[in-house]
Design a protein around this motif. Structure first.
Motif: not given
Ligand code: NBP
Length: 481
Positions: A21, A40, A80-83, A108, A134, A189
């Motif tokens: 995000g 959050r 862009m939060v956890k799936a 996500g 994405i 995707k």
């Molecule tokens: P993460 O999948 O690690 O999720 C962390 C984010 O989700 C933080 O902003 C966290 O907030 C928030 N969050 C959670 Br955990 N529970 C929440 C809730 N109940 N309410 C609100 N916010 C919540 O983040 P990421 O790695 O940046 O990936 C984001 C998405 O993109 C995912 O779906 C992932 O599968 C997808 N994706 C990731 C990649 C990659 O290379 N990492 C590539 C492509 C797609 P907090 O900070 O308050 O805990």
């Protein structure tokens, strides 16, 4: 915190500022869009502002209310939060705050059936919903990913000027296009990630063959992968394979030799395989790649088995250039099969779900930004340009010729692997698929005979219309199973 420096509203909001995000928000800001920010835990927002706040026009918000108020109407918000459940929770929170025609985009890695459900939930609340796959990881999100948006067409048209600028461009074409309704974007995707699994597994098998049969060290293999990148296999994954093999750690030895041989998975490959089974599409390479990761995870069991189960004698010897080229050709042929299977899965999904998927456009947006980006995708796009209704890539002249050219080497490499006890599940299942596909008459007549024998399931005949059942006892009696 409200935006002090700018009076205008934000063009887009990003909700969830972990690695993906935050980088996506920076990407949008660098392209000149005003970006509202919410996370959050507010520390992430503060960190982003402290480190990158000068990169563009950001509107950091501490509450959802403030976040929504910062956005120009109709509002467009990328989640862009956890799936999983966090996405549902955020959608519910937003629905309470948004107005009709506002747009929620889930960027996500959501399961496409969840996306279809959320699409309907939002439609019932007069909110437009986009499920956008994405690809490109952390770097792609910042520098320009490949984007696969699906959902409400009018909502896509509203966000297209922004997302096509945020996506990477190849030869002047953005790697972002409208995919289809409901969960189509996340579906595509998902298949992208499945193909990524297969592609990586195939590379791993080529590595194993060079290491086990020929005793090549990491540096020698890095050189070979670098050579391969100059040819038809030219791709990001081949490029980073060379880089990973070349890396030396603090001990002065190749890092690869110190990495535990246990692969993890987050689920998108498994979803692709599960869906292929549900649709009845023979997607063997992706499925074998998922199973290979599962077997890699049985490290303790493998350790025990190595002691108990004898291994065929392997006489490691220096390879000839032809032998290395044969592995390259086997890799290319198997890769063609993996992609042919993945694209057939999308063809069948489009028919099953009533989506008008443009497979040539999908190949086009995978040429940049994403993990499977490769020269090869131009060939796929050209195949669908020649025949948009192509049922299988192997029926296109380019791919047919490529596989036929590689076939002899492909078979030889697999024979060698089998003789020497090197597991090549994706290479060999790809060849098995090819051998099954290229026969108009296979052996399933026997399956039908067996099914009719024990279960009276009936069969069809080559010479007559209709369904038939035979009393299989020699005396004409029914056989009791
Ligand atoms: P993460 O999948 O690690 O999720 C962390 C984010 O989700 C933080 O902003 C966290 O907030 C928030 N969050 C959670 Br955990 N529970 C929440 C809730 N109940 N309410 C609100 N916010 C919540 O983040 P990421 O790695 O940046 O990936 C984001 C998405 O993109 C995912 O779906 C992932 O599968 C997808 N994706 C990731 C990649 C990659 O290379 N990492 C590539 C492509 C797609 P907090 O900070 O308050 O805990």
């Amino acid at each position: 915190m409200s935006d002090q420096a700018h009076t205008g509203k934000a063009d887009i909001g990003v909700l969830g500022l972990a690695v993906m995000g935050a980088n996506l928000a920076r990407n949008a800001a660098r392209k000149g869009f005003g970006v509202a920010l919410f996370n959050r835990n507010h520390e992430r927002t503060d960190k982003l502002m402290a480190e990158h706040g000068s990169e563009g026009r950001f509107h950091p918000a501490k509450t959802i209310e403030e976040f929504v108020a910062a956005l120009a109407k109709p509002r467009a918000i990328i989640i862009m939060v956890k799936a999983g459940k966090p996405v549902d929770d955020m959608i519910e929170d937003l629905i309470g705050q948004l107005e009709p025609d506002d747009i929620i985009i889930d960027g996500g890695n959501s399961l496409f059936t969840d996306t279809a459900r959320r699409f309907k939930r939002c439609r019932d609340a007069n909110i437009r919903f986009i499920g956008m796959g994405i690809s490109g990881g952390e770097e792609g999100a910042l520098e320009g990913p490949s984007m696969m948006p699906g959902g409400e067409r009018s909502a896509y048209d509203r966000i297209a000027p922004m997302v096509t600028k945020m996506a990477v461009s190849v030869d002047g074409t953005p790697c972002c296009t409208y995919i289809g309704p409901e969960g189509a974007g996340h579906y595509v995707k998902m298949v992208h990630n499945g193909i990524e699994y297969a592609d990586m597994q195939l590379i791993t098998e080529a590595y194993d063959l060079m290491k086990t049969l020929y005793g090549l060290d990491a540096a020698a293999m890095a050189d070979i992968f670098t050579d391969w990148k100059a040819g038809d296999l030219d791709s990001y994954l081949i490029e980073i394979t060379a880089a990973v093999l070349r890396k030396v750690d603090g001990t002065g030895k190749p890092l690869i030799d110190a990495i535990v041989d246990e692969a993890e998975q987050k689920g998108t490959g498994r979803w692709t395989a599960q869906n292929a089974l549900e649709l009845g599409v023979p997607v063997t390479a992706i499925t074998e790649a998922v199973f290979a990761r599962a077997l890699s995870g049985r490290r303790g069991m493998r350790g025990e088995a190595e002691k108990k189960l004898p291994h065929p004698a392997v006489s490691t010897r220096k390879p000839s250039p032809e032998e290395i080229n044969a592995i390259r050709d086997a890799l290319y042929a198997s890769k063609i099969i993996a992609y042919a299977q993945g694209f057939e899965q999308m063809t069948v999904a489009a028919q099953t779900f009533g989506w008008d998927l443009h497979l040539g456009e999908i190949a086009t947006i995978w040429r940049g930004g994403c993990i499977i980006r490769a020269r090869f995708l131009n060939r796929i796009r050209e195949a669908y340009d020649r025949d948009p209704k192509l049922s299988n890539l192997l029926l296109d002249d380019y791919f047919r010729d490529a596989v036929v050219k590689a076939e002899e080497a492909w078979r030889r490499v697999i024979v060698l692997a089998v003789e020497n006890g090197v597991a090549v599940p994706a290479f060999s299942s790809s060849l098995a698929y090819y051998d099954g596909l290229r026969r108009a008459r296979g052996p399933a007549n026997l399956l039908q005979g067996l099914r009719d024998y024990f279960g009276a399931h009936t069969y069809r005949r080559l010479d007559k219309e209709g369904s038939f059942h035979t009393r299989w006892g020699q005396d004409g009696s029914e056989i009791e199973a």
